[in-house]
Design an enzyme around this catalytic site. Sequence first.
Site, PDB file in Angstrom:
ATOM      1  N   LEU A 120       0.599  -0.819  -0.014  1.00 20.88           N
ATOM      2  CA  LEU A 120       0.183   0.314  -0.218  1.00 20.88           C
ATOM      3  C   LEU A 120       0.757   1.171  -0.165  1.00 20.88           C
ATOM      4  CD1 LEU A 120      -2.341  -1.179   2.370  1.00 20.88           C
ATOM      5  CD2 LEU A 120      -2.506  -1.779  -0.285  1.00 20.88           C
ATOM      6  N   GLU A 121       0.469   2.266  -1.094  1.00 18.00           N
ATOM      7  CA  GLU A 121       1.355   3.553  -0.200  1.00 18.00           C
ATOM      8  C   GLU A 121       0.252   4.278  -0.762  1.00 18.00           C
ATOM      9  OE1 GLU A 121       2.750   6.486  -4.105  1.00 18.00           O
ATOM     10  OE2 GLU A 121       2.696   3.872  -4.871  1.00 18.00           O
TER      11      GLU A 121
END
Length: 132
Positions: A120-121
């Site tokens: 996840l960014e």
Amino acid sequence: MRIDHLDHLVLTVADMAATVAFYTRVLGMQEMTFGDQRKALIFGQQKINLHPAGHPIAPHAASPAPGSADLCFITTDGIHEVIAHLQDCGVALEAGPVPRTGATGPITSIYFRDPDGYLLEVSSYDPSERAP
């Protein structure tokens, strides 16, 4: 044909309860139950449909597997506020903050993983540098 925006995407998950708990607690998404007790996560005007590993809902990706994607979410919070929140939630940062290029201009990103190993960014735009 012209595509306007993304409506939803699907994640294959090993543990539905753990995934829902993570995304609601850490990312502030809302849990949604629809159809035949299917689960989704709502945020803004988008959603993430969740499919249980080993029992994907047809039609589905050719090789659905937990942890096989990476997603970038945009926040309106400062990136250091996000880092502090992740620390409060006990979520380990994998990388960042680092400069990246988003869909409409430069972003600052941090990276971490969900319970299935999805990368996840979470990123923020500098409003002064955003493309029109």
